[in-house]
Design a protein around this motif. Structure first.
Motif, short mmCIF file in Angstrom:
data_model
loop_
_atom_site.label_atom_id
_atom_site.label_comp_id
_atom_site.label_asym_id
_atom_site.label_seq_id
_atom_site.Cartn_x
_atom_site.Cartn_y
_atom_site.Cartn_z
N PRO A 184 0.88 -1.14 0.00
CA PRO A 184 0.01 0.12 0.10
C PRO A 184 0.96 1.30 0.18
O PRO A 184 1.81 1.34 0.45
CB PRO A 184 -1.01 -0.11 1.27
CG PRO A 184 0.03 -0.92 1.99
CD PRO A 184 0.39 -2.02 1.20
N GLU A 238 -3.82 -5.16 5.08
CA GLU A 238 -4.83 -4.47 5.01
C GLU A 238 -5.00 -3.59 3.55
O GLU A 238 -6.06 -3.31 2.93
CB GLU A 238 -5.28 -3.39 6.10
CG GLU A 238 -5.63 -4.06 7.14
CD GLU A 238 -5.75 -3.27 8.34
OE1 GLU A 238 -6.22 -3.59 9.54
OE2 GLU A 238 -4.99 -2.18 8.57
N GLY A 239 -3.89 -3.24 2.99
CA GLY A 239 -3.55 -2.52 1.93
C GLY A 239 -2.86 -3.26 0.71
O GLY A 239 -2.57 -2.48 -0.23
#
Length: 407
Positions: free
Chosen positions: A282, A361-362
């Motif tokens: 991310p 999460e990213g």
């Protein structure tokens, strides 16, 4: 100016749990709760114990003097006890100050405080692993049918799905999630006294009120102390001053958590190479840059996670070596060698799991790049048998749901 160690990027993520301030709080708390435990065990008047414990918690501690003075006695507890007794003498009475540290030895307080630090580290890792697991379960399900090429020994092997790879990451995270659950770990206090014989505690026996607990006074004090600190009571009649397995067992889950995250991070480092480009970290301001090459986007999160996984596992090895070096009833070397490895495992367990949660999460997945790389082998779409990869991916997500329910 205050900052984390410049040689440990990401260290600020763990400082509130393992830094010197946190360790000092744990040491003071251990001493204060020991006084309250004396009241619980019936060897100290409860109102007086409350006043003494309050004076301990209000004591003015000079960290620099404490650190400097530790050179004289070989550990910081000796100087800390003197400071705490001085505070109690001033705020309560000289006689009351003798209840501070009564029937304990320095190793009892240091080991118990370190267990409190480990307990906080386990809680932090457990929470971060929960976030990571949720993200990996989502990736496993979303990409259960996303075809890519499996790689063995660094070379193209057979077709599989990215969901299956994410599912294997997830299984490692799920195991670490279970092992770091503070409610399922044994974190004992250490209360053996000067030579592990409970001699000083037994001398207080005549002062004790009758107790419903079927324990010696030494074990009874340990039981109440542990309850006050949110730890586990000592195993009856067992002292672990030189039997160090309890500390090793406490910190190993933190290292295993870091290692599980490092496995995922290693795959991301490889898959984010320009010539592969199947995964990307991310984006974040200031992340992945180079001081000399502006075009670069380095997989910094993954690099730091891998660093922490290796560092934590090596530190556990150092703890195992210390256990082998332990001698007699108090070691002249082994105990002192443990302190930094314990903190190292806790620090890097927290760093690795925190960074891994952000990574998962990213994480950016590029199915097009996966197809392109698969085509390099000249396989037609009809020949891309991925075996039971899709089933493996979905099964991993289901196992994660079960792990969360049981935690």
């Amino acid at each position: 100016m205050t900052f984390s160690d410049l040689l440990i990027p990401g260290g600020q993520r763990a400082d509130s749990v393992v830094g010197d301030d946190a360790l000092l709080r744990a040491l003071v708390s251990a001493e204060a709760e020991w006084v309250r435990a004396q009241a619980d065990a019936g060897v100290l008047d409860p109102p007086l114990a409350a006043r003494i414990a309050s004076a301990i918690e209000q004591a003015e501690i000079d960290p620099e003097a404490l650190a400097s003075g530790a050179e004289g006695g070989g550990n910081p507890v000796i100087g800390l006890v003197a400071m705490l007794r001085r505070s109690v003498a001033q705020r309560v009475s000289e006689e009351a100050s003798m209840a501070v540290h009564r029937a304990l030895t320095s190793q009892d307080v240091m080991d118990t405080a370190l267990m409190s630090v480990v307990a906080s580290a386990l809680a932090g890792c457990h929470e971060a692993l929960g976030r990571t697991g949720d993200s990996l379960a989502r990736l496993s399900a979303e990409h259960a049918d996303t075809v890519m090429v499996a790689r063995t020994l660094g070379q193209h092997a057979l077709p599989m799905t990215f969901g299956a790879r994410a599912g294997r990451w997830l299984d490692g995270v799920a195991a670490a999630y279970r092992e770091t659950d503070p409610d399922h770990t044994w974190l004992p206090v250490s209360g053996g006294g000067a030579a592990g014989t409970h001699r000083a505690a037994l001398a207080l026996e005549s002062m004790a009120e009758d107790s419903a607990l079927d324990m010696s006074l030494g074990d009874r004090l340990g039981h109440f102390w542990a309850r006050r600190l949110g730890l586990n009571g000592p195993v009856a009649d067992q002292v672990w001053h030189t039997r160090r397995r309890p500390m090793i067992d406490a910190v190993e889950p933190l290292a295993r958590a870091a290692v599980a995250c490092a496995k995922m991070a290693g795959d991301v480092v490889i898959s984010s190479r320009n010539e592969i480009s199947e995964l990307a970290e991310p984006a974040a301001e200031g992340r992945g840059g180079s001081s000399a090459m502006a075009h670069k986007k380095n997989p910094t999160l993954s690099i730091l996670i891998r660093r922490s996984g290796v560092t934590a596992s090596r530190a556990v090895g150092a703890l195992m070596e210390s256990e082998a070096l332990a001698v007699e009833e108090r070691s002249e070397l082994a105990w002192h060698l443990e302190w930094e490895p314990i903190r190292t495992v806790a620090r890097h367990g927290l760093i690795a799991t925190s960074l891994a949660a952000e990574l998962a999460e990213g994480l950016i997945v590029d199915p097009g790049a996966m197809t392109r790389n698969l085509n390099l082998d000249g396989n037609s779409p009809a020949s891309r048998d991925t075996g039971n990869s899709a089933d493996q991916a979905r099964a991993a997500a289901r196992r994660w749901d079960t792990a969360k329910e049981q935690s």
